[in-house]
Scaffold this motif. Structure first.
Motif, short mmCIF file in Angstrom:
data_model
loop_
_atom_site.label_atom_id
_atom_site.label_comp_id
_atom_site.label_asym_id
_atom_site.label_seq_id
_atom_site.Cartn_x
_atom_site.Cartn_y
_atom_site.Cartn_z
N TYR A 36 0.83 -1.22 0.00
CA TYR A 36 0.00 0.00 0.00
C TYR A 36 0.86 1.26 0.00
CZ TYR A 36 -2.07 3.84 2.68
OH TYR A 36 -2.41 5.08 3.13
N LEU A 37 1.88 1.30 0.84
CA LEU A 37 2.74 2.49 0.92
C LEU A 37 3.48 2.76 -0.38
CD1 LEU A 37 4.32 2.13 4.48
CD2 LEU A 37 2.53 3.73 3.78
N MET A 38 3.76 1.71 -1.13
CA MET A 38 4.50 1.88 -2.38
C MET A 38 3.60 2.17 -3.58
SD MET A 38 7.62 1.87 -1.49
CE MET A 38 8.51 1.74 -3.05
N GLY A 39 2.33 2.48 -3.31
CA GLY A 39 1.48 2.99 -4.37
C GLY A 39 0.30 2.15 -4.78
N VAL A 40 0.13 0.97 -4.21
CA VAL A 40 -1.01 0.11 -4.56
C VAL A 40 -2.20 0.46 -3.67
CG1 VAL A 40 -1.86 -2.27 -4.67
CG2 VAL A 40 0.50 -1.75 -5.34
N PRO A 41 -3.35 0.78 -4.25
CA PRO A 41 -4.51 1.13 -3.42
C PRO A 41 -5.02 -0.07 -2.64
CG PRO A 41 -5.15 0.97 -5.73
CD PRO A 41 -3.66 0.86 -5.68
N PRO A 42 -5.86 0.16 -1.61
CA PRO A 42 -6.37 -0.95 -0.80
C PRO A 42 -7.01 -2.08 -1.62
CG PRO A 42 -6.83 1.10 0.31
CD PRO A 42 -6.24 1.47 -1.03
N LEU A 43 -7.74 -1.75 -2.69
CA LEU A 43 -8.34 -2.80 -3.51
C LEU A 43 -7.27 -3.68 -4.14
CD1 LEU A 43 -10.71 -4.22 -4.84
CD2 LEU A 43 -10.65 -2.49 -6.65
N GLY A 44 -6.20 -3.07 -4.61
CA GLY A 44 -5.12 -3.85 -5.23
C GLY A 44 -4.47 -4.81 -4.26
N VAL A 45 -4.41 -4.41 -2.98
CA VAL A 45 -3.84 -5.28 -1.95
C VAL A 45 -4.81 -6.40 -1.61
CG1 VAL A 45 -3.02 -5.39 0.43
CG2 VAL A 45 -2.43 -3.42 -0.99
N LEU A 46 -6.05 -6.05 -1.30
CA LEU A 46 -7.02 -7.04 -0.84
C LEU A 46 -7.43 -8.00 -1.95
CD1 LEU A 46 -9.19 -4.68 1.38
CD2 LEU A 46 -7.64 -6.48 2.16
N ALA A 47 -7.52 -7.51 -3.20
CA ALA A 47 -7.85 -8.39 -4.32
C ALA A 47 -6.70 -9.36 -4.59
CB ALA A 47 -8.17 -7.58 -5.57
N GLU A 48 -5.47 -8.92 -4.37
CA GLU A 48 -4.34 -9.83 -4.52
C GLU A 48 -4.37 -10.90 -3.43
OE1 GLU A 48 -1.40 -11.59 -6.40
OE2 GLU A 48 -2.37 -9.75 -7.11
N LEU A 49 -4.71 -10.49 -2.23
CA LEU A 49 -4.82 -11.44 -1.13
C LEU A 49 -5.87 -12.51 -1.42
CD1 LEU A 49 -4.64 -9.00 1.91
CD2 LEU A 49 -3.10 -10.92 1.52
N THR A 50 -6.95 -12.13 -2.06
CA THR A 50 -8.03 -13.08 -2.36
C THR A 50 -7.85 -13.78 -3.70
OG1 THR A 50 -9.37 -11.27 -3.27
CG2 THR A 50 -9.70 -11.81 -0.95
N GLY A 51 -6.75 -13.49 -4.40
CA GLY A 51 -6.48 -14.16 -5.67
C GLY A 51 -7.34 -13.69 -6.82
N ARG A 52 -7.75 -12.43 -6.79
CA ARG A 52 -8.66 -11.90 -7.81
C ARG A 52 -7.91 -11.01 -8.81
NH1 ARG A 52 -13.59 -13.15 -5.11
NH2 ARG A 52 -12.91 -14.81 -3.69
N ARG A 53 -8.52 -10.78 -9.96
CA ARG A 53 -7.84 -10.12 -11.06
C ARG A 53 -7.56 -8.64 -10.83
NH1 ARG A 53 -12.87 -10.71 -15.32
NH2 ARG A 53 -14.35 -9.31 -14.28
N SER A 54 -8.24 -8.00 -9.86
CA SER A 54 -7.95 -6.60 -9.55
C SER A 54 -6.72 -6.45 -8.67
CB SER A 54 -9.15 -5.95 -8.85
OG SER A 54 -10.27 -5.91 -9.70
N GLY A 55 -6.11 -7.57 -8.28
CA GLY A 55 -4.93 -7.51 -7.44
C GLY A 55 -3.74 -6.94 -8.17
N CYS A 56 -2.75 -6.48 -7.40
CA CYS A 56 -1.59 -5.82 -8.00
C CYS A 56 -0.76 -6.78 -8.85
CB CYS A 56 -0.71 -5.19 -6.91
SG CYS A 56 -0.12 -6.37 -5.67
N ALA A 57 -0.90 -8.10 -8.65
CA ALA A 57 -0.24 -9.08 -9.50
C ALA A 57 -1.27 -9.98 -10.16
CB ALA A 57 0.77 -9.91 -8.70
N ARG A 58 -2.46 -9.40 -10.40
CA ARG A 58 -3.57 -10.10 -11.06
C ARG A 58 -4.02 -11.33 -10.28
NH1 ARG A 58 -6.69 -7.84 -14.44
NH2 ARG A 58 -6.84 -9.55 -15.94
#
Length: 394
Positions: free
Chosen positions: A121-143
């Motif tokens: 998050y601090l390096m520029g990824v919004p909360p959705l990008g973090v949480l979607a990555e955690l849940t394995g979803r396509r909006s995550g910062c690494a898809r």
């Protein structure tokens, strides 16, 4: 015993000195005293008198509050079995990341282990990008391909799962900065448990030999995976363990102390003096991972006492309120806004979808050196792909 040591060794003054006052009677800048920094092979360290502006106070509070909320959301998603696999929470350690990030320059980099949701998050990824990555979803910062342990952003190299293996990589990033002449430094973070890995001692030596701009950061949260630092390390003064590499020990529960130590470290490394080792003494509230209750090797009373006496967010909140840099309703507004933003991101992450099979083989290489590998290319769809002649099985 650990808590008593934390209080005795790391207590800092909360009495601020107001430097300037705005027309409405509220302070615009104040100064605070931090605890003395402990030094190794350094003639002098950072100043223990630190200035804080009103704008920075609001920024640091919001960032730490966001990380705390993100981790609370992550813990709940894991309990709901929406996050699968590993999940390591950063709650209690927010001041370490925020203190370092606020003095990093555009050319500086950071690499860490797997407790990195807040860093992402601090390096520029919004909360959705973090949480979607955690849940394995396509909006995550690494898809959704990396999950909890493998997150990345610009100048942020993860998110690495092998204990201590990110530290040699961080020295490589620092070597690249020196080789390319960017003037940047690399923060290479690891925990007190990983501090005993042999590869870390190897790269202390390499970084010092080559004068690399690497800041080794040991986040000493008191415990490895089920074991206290005292039981795992013969020398728990981690800031001295680089031998000829200079070291500094800082209160990792004080965002201002971490900020000043990080500023000092950047100046040291970017001025051609080689690497520096920083130990940030902090505390994690949760277990090592979500599968670890965290109470078999320490008491619930110990955790509660740290929460009530040393919490980085509560302590900082008290400082900036006492100095009248901010108003109580301003902080309340930030807390409400952050909660709403994280709650909305959580709902979107839960409703998001995974990537399709056609994207499964993408993102393997950034710049493939070979046009084809085993008869295909990384971006070729893999769904329903038939290799070789069909075989009739009866």
């Amino acid at each position: 015993m650990l808590v008593a040591g934390l209080r005795a060794a790391l207590r800092s003054s909360t009495r601020p000195q107001v430097l300037s006052v705005s027309s409405n009677g509220y302070a615009t800048e104040a100064t605070f005293d931090t605890k003395e920094f402990r030094l190794h092979r350094l003639d002098q360290g950072p100043s223990t008198s630190v200035k804080l502006t009103r704008e920075d106070a609001l920024q640091y509070f919001e960032q730490m509050q966001t990380i705390r909320r993100l981790e609370t959301a992550a813990g709940n998603l894991y309990k709901e079995k929406i996050i699968r696999g590993f999940c390591h929470l950063y709650s209690g350690q927010e001041a370490v990341a925020v203190g370092m990030r606020c003095v990093m320059r555009p050319q500086d980099s950071v690499i860490s282990a797997y407790r990195v949701h807040g860093w992402t998050y601090l390096m520029g990824v919004p909360p959705l990008g973090v949480l979607a990555e955690l849940t394995g979803r396509r909006s995550g910062c690494a898809r959704g391909k990396g999950g909890s342990m493998h997150m990345y952003a610009h100048n942020f190299y993860g998110g690495n799962g092998i204990v201590g293996a990110q530290v040699p990589l961080g020295v490589g990033v620092a070597f690249a900065a020196q080789y390319q002449g960017t003037g940047g430094v690399c923060f290479a973070l690891y925990g007190d448990g990983a501090a005993n890995q042999g590869q870390i001692f190897e790269v202390y030596n390499m970084a010092k030999l080559w004068g690399l701009p690497c800041i080794f950061v040991c986040e000493n949260n008191g415990y490895g995976m089920g074991t206290s630092a005292e039981r795992a390390s013969a020398n728990t003064d981690y800031y001295t363990r680089g031998d000829v590499v200079p070291g500094i020990k800082v209160d990792g529960m004080d965002v201002l102390a971490v900020r000043e130590a990080s500023r000092f470290a950047i100046e040291h490394c970017s001025s051609g003096k080689g690497p520096l080792l920083m130990e940030a003494v902090t505390y994690r509230y949760s277990g090592h991972s979500m599968s670890d209750p965290g109470t078999s090797y320490r008491t619930r009373e110990e955790i509660q006492e740290v929460r009530s006496t040393r919490d980085p967010i509560s302590s900082f909140k008290e400082k900036i309120l006492n100095s009248e840099l901010v108003k109580p309703d301003e902080l309340k507004e930030i807390e409400t806004r952050v909660k709403k933003a994280v709650d909305e991101a959580t709902l979107k992450a839960k409703a998001d979808h995974e990537i399709g099979l056609d994207e499964l083989a993408s993102d393997v290489y950034a710049s493939p050196l070979e046009p084809m590998v085993r008869g295909t290319v990384p971006w070729s769809p893999v769904a329903h792909k038939r290799v070789g002649p069909a075989v009739n099985i009866k």
